[in-house]
Each structure stands twice: as structure tokens, then as C-alpha cells.
Scaffold this active site. Sequence first.
Site, PDB file in Angstrom:
ATOM      1  CE1 TYR A  50      -2.962  -3.124   0.463  1.00  0.00           C
ATOM      2  CE2 TYR A  50      -3.488  -2.400   2.680  1.00  0.00           C
ATOM      3  CZ  TYR A  50      -3.639  -3.292   1.649  1.00  0.00           C
ATOM      4  OH  TYR A  50      -4.507  -4.360   1.808  1.00  0.00           O
ATOM      5  CG  HIS A 108      -0.838  -8.871   0.630  1.00  0.00           C
ATOM      6  ND1 HIS A 108      -0.488  -7.546   0.715  1.00  0.00           N
ATOM      7  CD2 HIS A 108      -2.157  -8.874   0.335  1.00  0.00           C
ATOM      8  CE1 HIS A 108      -1.548  -6.787   0.494  1.00  0.00           C
ATOM      9  NE2 HIS A 108      -2.579  -7.571   0.249  1.00  0.00           N
TER      10      HIS A 108
HETATM   11  P1  NDP Z   1     -14.346  -1.801   1.430  1.00  0.00           P
HETATM   12  O1  NDP Z   1     -15.322  -2.885   1.237  1.00  0.00           O
HETATM   13  O2  NDP Z   1     -13.946  -1.390   2.799  1.00  0.00           O
HETATM   14  O3  NDP Z   1     -14.917  -0.586   0.623  1.00  0.00           O
HETATM   15  C1  NDP Z   1     -14.273   0.668   0.570  1.00  0.00           C
HETATM   16  C2  NDP Z   1     -15.134   1.546  -0.332  1.00  0.00           C
HETATM   17  O4  NDP Z   1     -16.410   1.754   0.282  1.00  0.00           O
HETATM   18  C3  NDP Z   1     -14.522   2.882  -0.547  1.00  0.00           C
HETATM   19  O5  NDP Z   1     -14.816   3.220  -1.890  1.00  0.00           O
HETATM   20  C4  NDP Z   1     -15.276   3.804   0.418  1.00  0.00           C
HETATM   21  O6  NDP Z   1     -15.355   5.086  -0.160  1.00  0.00           O
HETATM   22  C5  NDP Z   1     -16.630   3.141   0.491  1.00  0.00           C
HETATM   23  N1  NDP Z   1     -17.285   3.266   1.797  1.00  0.00           N
HETATM   24  C6  NDP Z   1     -16.722   3.094   3.022  1.00  0.00           C
HETATM   25  N2  NDP Z   1     -17.635   3.279   3.994  1.00  0.00           N
HETATM   26  C7  NDP Z   1     -18.811   3.562   3.384  1.00  0.00           C
HETATM   27  C8  NDP Z   1     -20.104   3.850   3.868  1.00  0.00           C
HETATM   28  N3  NDP Z   1     -20.384   3.891   5.166  1.00  0.00           N
HETATM   29  N4  NDP Z   1     -21.078   4.103   2.948  1.00  0.00           N
HETATM   30  C9  NDP Z   1     -20.815   4.073   1.640  1.00  0.00           C
HETATM   31  N5  NDP Z   1     -19.599   3.807   1.120  1.00  0.00           N
HETATM   32  C10 NDP Z   1     -18.595   3.546   1.993  1.00  0.00           C
HETATM   33  O7  NDP Z   1     -13.050  -2.210   0.567  1.00  0.00           O
HETATM   34  P2  NDP Z   1     -11.493  -2.247   0.825  1.00  0.00           P
HETATM   35  O8  NDP Z   1     -10.890  -2.847  -0.378  1.00  0.00           O
HETATM   36  O9  NDP Z   1     -10.953  -0.943   1.242  1.00  0.00           O
HETATM   37  O10 NDP Z   1     -11.336  -3.278   2.014  1.00  0.00           O
HETATM   38  C11 NDP Z   1     -11.112  -2.894   3.374  1.00  0.00           C
HETATM   39  C12 NDP Z   1      -9.683  -3.180   3.773  1.00  0.00           C
HETATM   40  O11 NDP Z   1      -9.367  -4.553   3.568  1.00  0.00           O
HETATM   41  C13 NDP Z   1      -8.625  -2.455   2.932  1.00  0.00           C
HETATM   42  O12 NDP Z   1      -8.541  -1.074   3.220  1.00  0.00           O
HETATM   43  C14 NDP Z   1      -7.400  -3.249   3.276  1.00  0.00           C
HETATM   44  O13 NDP Z   1      -6.930  -2.894   4.558  1.00  0.00           O
HETATM   45  C15 NDP Z   1      -7.968  -4.669   3.280  1.00  0.00           C
HETATM   46  N6  NDP Z   1      -7.794  -5.336   1.972  1.00  0.00           N
HETATM   47  C16 NDP Z   1      -6.987  -6.457   1.933  1.00  0.00           C
HETATM   48  C17 NDP Z   1      -6.766  -7.128   0.760  1.00  0.00           C
HETATM   49  C18 NDP Z   1      -5.907  -8.336   0.763  1.00  0.00           C
HETATM   50  O14 NDP Z   1      -5.566  -8.839  -0.317  1.00  0.00           O
HETATM   51  N7  NDP Z   1      -5.531  -8.851   1.906  1.00  0.00           N
HETATM   52  C19 NDP Z   1      -7.359  -6.682  -0.516  1.00  0.00           C
HETATM   53  C20 NDP Z   1      -8.207  -5.520  -0.376  1.00  0.00           C
HETATM   54  C21 NDP Z   1      -8.420  -4.906   0.830  1.00  0.00           C
HETATM   55  P3  NDP Z   1     -14.793   6.437   0.574  1.00  0.00           P
HETATM   56  O15 NDP Z   1     -13.366   6.210   0.944  1.00  0.00           O
HETATM   57  O16 NDP Z   1     -14.972   7.487  -0.459  1.00  0.00           O
HETATM   58  O17 NDP Z   1     -15.691   6.635   1.761  1.00  0.00           O
END
Ligand code: NDP
Length: 275
Positions: A50, A108
Amino acid sequence: MTIPTRTLNDGRSIPQLGFGVFKVEPDETERIVLDAFEAGYRHIDTAAIYRNEEGVGRAIAASGIPRDELFITTKLWNDRRGAADTRAALGESLEKLGLSHVDLYLIHWPTPKNGSPVETWETLGALRSEGLTTSIGVSNFDERYLPEILSTGVIPAIDQIELHPQFQQRPAVSLAAQHDIAIEAWGPLGQGKVDYTGGVIGEIAARTGASWAQVVLAWHLAAGRIVFPKSNRRERMEENLAAASVELSAADIAAIDALDLGAAGRVSSDPADAN
Ligand code: NDP
């Protein structure tokens, strides 16, 4: 706001609701993580790939929060494998984070093209014994990849996998449960790629007065999963944290359970291809 905790199979405790920083820009990370701390989060999920571990580290230092009140996870990237390189990679992450240990270190992705993960996994076990990470686990090791890890006899505390209402990963979840491995659901809200605002979830939200995101997060928490939704926006950080006090009925949980599409529900990479 009391954040529920869960005890892992190594006896450690983890806050079930945390904050993820995938796609948080490096130069915005310190401010966003400080906002998350101020909102009440104490569990941060980052990764070497990241490129924002330094920002997380600056936020930890600036926050003044005692180290033992924080739960910090980082991950070994796919181009680092084997004993020496894995050890070096964790050292680099710790330096960027400004920490002497992380709470959780994960491989990862399984990256099958890199060959067996056993030496790398056993190195995580050694790094845990040395106190450089408190707990160890894997990420994206579904039922195809977890057995080789289990064959070492070193059982992961955590498996972090994509999981949300239309992609519930039942085969991986059931294998993990047999070994008391806790599931962390990444992309818990569907990464903004799935419209969960209507249908069953929208109906529950309208009826209970919770937002759709809170309904989905409460559903994860009720199943004992660990989640760390990401948001750059302070009001959504607070909204997501408040999901800890949303209670769903057994019927509502069953209705969301029924949204699983199996493999067709995946919205991100298949671990077989992520090399
Ligand atoms: P999420 O499912 O957490 O979704 C994030 C998205 O949802 C963003 O676009 C955010 O937009 C939006 N969002 C967040 N809260 C709300 C809400 N209350 N209402 C509406 N929209 C919302 O996806 P992530 O991929 O970020 O997954 C979470 C975490 O998991 C990552 O940050 C990371 O730490 C981990 N991860 C791990 C992976 C792996 O391979 N191990 C792969 C992917 C993620 P905005 O920011 O504009 O609010």
C-alpha cells in the site's frame, strides 16, 4: 463506543472492527489515520504494497495513543519470499511504521507461481517467537492454499480473505473454522463495486434505521468476523464504527446469508491469478 474484541487461537485479543488503508494515498495517510484514531478506531490494517506504512507510522507517533492500545497489521508482499528476504521485509515494514513489533503479520497472497510457501510461513513462525510480530496469519489462502500451511503444524491465527454478502467463501470459512482460524473479511462492503443499497439489505436498513453499510458490517460482526472498512471520509468512519451497536435479528442475518452467489460473487482477484 465499545468495539467488540475476539480472542484468537494463540490467545491474543483483536478488535473486531478496525480501519483499512488500501488505496489511501501515502501523502494523505497520516491525516486519515489520525481521523480514524480520533473517531475511535484502534486497529489499523496496512500492507507493504500500500506504500503508506510511513504515514501510518507518523499517525501512530503523533496520536500519543499507548502502543498496547493499538492493533497494527501489515503484510508481506508477493515479491518477498524465503527466510532471509521475509525477515528483511518485516524489518523494513517495522522501520517504516516506527515500531518494534506489529500485532499481526500476514503473507499477503499465496502466489502459487512462487512455489511452496512453507519456508516463508515457517519464517513467520520464527519472527513471532522473536517478538517481532505478536500473531501470524495468511491472506487470500482459500481452501486450495490453506492445507499446505496447515501441514506445517504452525496454525495461522487469521486468514484474511475477500468476503461480503454476495461472496461468502463458504469452503474457506469452513476449513478455517475447523482449526479455529479467525476470518478477516477484506472488501467487507464489496469495495464499492457491488450495489448493496437496495434489495434485502436496503429493506433491513430502512426498517432498522441503520445505513446499508452498517447493516453489512453488523452482519459480519455477528458471524464473528473481523472487518476494517476503508473510508477517506470522517463521517463514514464514524458511521462504520457505529455498526458495532447495530443488532440484526436471526431472520435478517439468514436473509443476508442467502445472498451468496458462490464464486460468481467475487469482485477482486482470484488468488490463483495474483502472482
Ligand atoms: P471496502 O469494502 O472497505 O470498501 C471501501 C469503499 O467503500 C470505498 O470506496 C469507500 O469510499 C466506500 N465506503 C466506506 N464506507 C462507506 C459507507 N459507510 N457508505 C458508503 N460507502 C462507503 O473495501 P477495501 O478494499 O478498502 O477493504 C477494506 C480493507 O481490507 C482495505 O482497506 C485493506 O486494509 C484490506 N484489503 C486487503 C486485501 C488483501 O488482499 N488482503 C485486498 C483488499 C483490501 P470512501 O473512501 O470514499 O468513503
